[in-house]
Enzyme design. Sequence first.
Site, short mmCIF file in Angstrom:
data_model
loop_
_atom_site.label_atom_id
_atom_site.label_comp_id
_atom_site.label_asym_id
_atom_site.label_seq_id
_atom_site.Cartn_x
_atom_site.Cartn_y
_atom_site.Cartn_z
N ASP A 222 93.99 -59.94 -25.18
CA ASP A 222 94.53 -58.84 -24.37
C ASP A 222 96.03 -59.05 -24.28
O ASP A 222 96.56 -60.05 -24.75
CB ASP A 222 93.84 -58.76 -23.01
CG ASP A 222 94.09 -60.01 -22.17
OD1 ASP A 222 94.89 -60.87 -22.60
OD2 ASP A 222 93.48 -60.12 -21.10
N ASP B 1 84.03 -56.22 -23.30
CA ASP B 1 84.23 -57.61 -22.89
C ASP B 1 84.07 -57.65 -21.38
O ASP B 1 84.32 -56.66 -20.70
CB ASP B 1 85.64 -58.09 -23.23
CG ASP B 1 86.67 -57.59 -22.22
OD1 ASP B 1 87.07 -56.42 -22.33
OD2 ASP B 1 87.01 -58.33 -21.30
N CYS C 71 63.29 -63.51 -23.61
CA CYS C 71 64.53 -64.02 -24.21
C CYS C 71 64.26 -65.20 -25.13
O CYS C 71 63.38 -66.02 -24.87
CB CYS C 71 65.51 -64.41 -23.10
SG CYS C 71 67.10 -65.01 -23.72
N CYS D 133 66.69 -67.50 -25.98
CA CYS D 133 67.78 -68.49 -25.91
C CYS D 133 67.24 -69.88 -25.54
O CYS D 133 66.10 -70.03 -25.11
CB CYS D 133 68.86 -68.05 -24.92
SG CYS D 133 68.52 -68.44 -23.19
N CYS E 212 65.75 -70.19 -22.00
CA CYS E 212 64.45 -69.56 -21.75
C CYS E 212 63.33 -70.18 -22.56
O CYS E 212 62.16 -70.11 -22.16
CB CYS E 212 64.55 -68.06 -22.01
SG CYS E 212 65.69 -67.25 -20.87
N HIS F 18 72.38 -68.15 -21.19
CA HIS F 18 71.37 -67.09 -21.14
C HIS F 18 72.02 -65.72 -20.92
O HIS F 18 71.65 -64.74 -21.59
CB HIS F 18 70.33 -67.35 -20.05
CG HIS F 18 69.55 -66.11 -19.75
ND1 HIS F 18 68.54 -65.66 -20.58
CD2 HIS F 18 69.68 -65.18 -18.77
CE1 HIS F 18 68.08 -64.51 -20.11
NE2 HIS F 18 68.75 -64.20 -19.02
#
Length: 383
Positions: free
Chosen positions: A90, A274, A312, A314, A317, A343
């Site tokens: 940015d 974002d 999920c 990930c 999880c 997560h």
Amino acid sequence: MFDFQIAATSGAARTGTLTLPHGTVETPVFMPVGTQGTVRALSPTDLKAVGASMVLANTYHLHVRPGEDIVSQLGGLHRFMAWDRPLLTDSGGFQVFSLAGFRRVDDDGVEFQSHVDGARRTLTPERATEIQWTLGADIAMAFDHVAPGQADEATSRDALERTLRWLERCARRHEELTNGLTDQPPNRQTLWPILQGGTHRTLREEGLRRVREMGSWTGVAIGGLSVGEPKPKMLEVLELLEPRLPGPLPRYLMGVGFPEDLVAAVERGVDLFDCVAPTRNGRNGSAFTAEGQVNIRNAAFRADDAPLDATCDCETCTSYSRGYLRHLFVAEELLGLRLLSLHNVRYLIRLAEAMRAAIRKGNGALAAWADDWRRRYTQPGIA
Ligand SMILES: [Zn+2]
């Protein structure tokens, strides 16, 4: 080097591929935020494991500490933070208007006080462009004047006019830097403009028209939203801009990243996002799940053997129970911060993946998917 190909559309929503110097990015895409050159609590290996294809870093933070010259000496931002995929920086505009202590704005730029050492510094459109050039992200953003979300029309007009004057200066400086390249690969960085105008329809329309007249951009950012205005106002602005934005350009909605906002914005034609929400919430013990937001500290999870989110894939999880995650937070163990951040980032990346698949399916699949997702995510009775 800077190319965007749309593969499929569904209403205003689109899915496509953005090609940048450090790789390709499938859109819609969620970019985790690496404020100080790191996505808090997550390593680049973690980010790749959850499917992150692009990361945002904050120019203001890296400028005040460690300074762009140090980053450059250590090989540029990609090498410095060991992230070899696309990066976006940015411009620092949002931070100097929202974070820095003292500030004085005039047409030249913004004088502010560093939140790190209290030193007075000045950021101008030229300096913001040079700092980002030195950092070396794939996409740099123009330096903009951000007005508060509830700003009246006169204040928003003033910020818009300044943003447009600054955009011209950013573009000129960026072109000089690009043309001055000798020993570096050409087209290593592109500059995107930021649309301002608050929640005022006439200012938004005029701002977009004037930005389009100022150059042939490779992408465009929608700024000045999610800064305190009522939620329906944000959606109104997106609906106003959507048919007026050039179709072939990628559209980046800055600072937006709660799941419900991501879905609503993709339906209104946005491609990039974002937000610090997944990592900030994760460190506070708050998790996005298929059935809505959950606070893992809740006593109800003390002996809960179920995963945080059964849908999920990930590490968090597939490896740990809610009871264990709650224990980590209650015992203030660092692993808890990492696991919930991991997560939550995976959750938003999966959300974008699901929307890409639905858009590709066509025949109203996105609308059906979004209805179903909202019904489950917003159901009552969740901790
Ligand atoms: Zn998970």
